[in-house]
Design an enzyme around this catalytic site. Sequence first.
Site, PDB file in Angstrom:
ATOM      1  CB  ILE A  17      21.427 -50.340  -2.419  1.00  0.00           C
ATOM      2  CG1 ILE A  17      19.962 -50.009  -2.730  1.00  0.00           C
ATOM      3  CG2 ILE A  17      21.538 -50.883  -0.995  1.00  0.00           C
ATOM      4  CD1 ILE A  17      19.059 -51.223  -2.774  1.00  0.00           C
ATOM      5  CG  ASP A  36      30.746 -52.133  -8.832  1.00  0.00           C
ATOM      6  OD1 ASP A  36      29.721 -52.042  -8.124  1.00  0.00           O
ATOM      7  OD2 ASP A  36      30.717 -52.159 -10.077  1.00  0.00           O
ATOM      8  CG  ASP A  62      32.553 -61.321 -12.887  1.00  0.00           C
ATOM      9  OD1 ASP A  62      31.498 -61.357 -12.216  1.00  0.00           O
ATOM     10  OD2 ASP A  62      32.664 -61.891 -13.995  1.00  0.00           O
ATOM     11  CE1 TYR A 154      16.656 -58.748  -8.208  1.00  0.00           C
ATOM     12  CE2 TYR A 154      14.443 -58.786  -7.270  1.00  0.00           C
ATOM     13  CZ  TYR A 154      15.743 -58.315  -7.261  1.00  0.00           C
ATOM     14  OH  TYR A 154      16.141 -57.422  -6.300  1.00  0.00           O
ATOM     15  CB  VAL A 187      15.632 -49.067  -3.406  1.00  0.00           C
ATOM     16  CG1 VAL A 187      16.531 -47.949  -2.897  1.00  0.00           C
ATOM     17  CG2 VAL A 187      15.308 -50.060  -2.298  1.00  0.00           C
ATOM     18  CB  THR A 189      18.868 -47.345  -7.492  1.00  0.00           C
ATOM     19  OG1 THR A 189      18.222 -48.249  -8.418  1.00  0.00           O
ATOM     20  CG2 THR A 189      18.691 -47.859  -6.066  1.00  0.00           C
TER      21      THR A 189
END
Length: 256
Positions: A17, A36, A62, A154, A187, A189
Site C-alpha cells: 500500500i 522505510d 525505523d 493487531y 488488500v 499485497t
Amino acid sequence: MSQNANLTLVTGAASGIGEAIAKRFAAEKHHVAIIDLDETAATRVATDITDAGHTAHPFPCDVSDHNAVHKTFNEIFAMHGPPGILVNNAGIAHIGTLETTSPEDFDRLFAVNVRGVYNGMHAAIKPMVENGGGVILNMASIAANTGLPDRFAYSMSKAAVQNMTLTVARDFLDKNIRCNCLCPARVHTPFVDHFLAENYPGQEKDMFEKLSAAQPIGRMANPAEIAEQALHICSEKSAYITGNAIDIDGGFTNLR
C-alpha cells in the site's frame, strides 16, 4: 494550507500500500519522501518514481525509534522544507488470540503500529503548524472497529491509531491541520501472498479465494484503490473532511 503542500512523507513506502501511495502522489507532482526500514526497497521505489519523470528520495528509518524518526524527518525538512502531507502507513501484522499472543508479540505490534504513528506525527506536527497547516493521514483498519478472529494485538494497535487520529484532528483544528485515517479491509499485497505460501503451502489458491470471499463485494482491494482514496482525502477537494475514519472495505463493515 501549507505553502509546501507538495512535500509528502510516506512511511512504509517500500512495498504494498505504501508503495502505491508514494507512486500515486508522485504522479500528481508531489515530492515524495520514501521512508522505510528496508533501504534497498525504498531506493528501488524512489528509482521507479524518478525513472517515470517524477520526484522522490529514499530515507531509511525505523519508525518505532523516536529519535531516529525525528532525525530522519529533520533531515528531510532541512533538504526540502516543511511537509504538506504526512502519510503514516508503516505497520506490521500478527495472527493470534489473547491466549496465543506473547508479551513480545504485543510489544512489537505496539512499537511499530502505535508508537510508529505517534513518532511520525510528533516529528511532523510542529513544522506543519509553523508553516500554516498540513494534512495527516494514518493507516488504520477495519480491525479497529470489528471483531476479527485471531487478530488480538493487531486490532488493538489499529484501534489506537484510529483514536490518535481523532484526538489530533480535534487538538489541531485551529492550526489548519486536517487528520484522518483510512480503514481498509483485506488488500492484495505481497504480504498476503507470502502469508499464504508460508501457512498454506499447496492451498494458496483456495485460501486466497476464501479470504477474498470474506468481503461482500467478493474480492480484496488492490493497493492502487487505497492509494487513490489516500490522494483524494489529502487533497484540497477534501478540505472539509477531518477527524474521520474512512472505511474502504468492500461492504465488510455494514453489509455482512
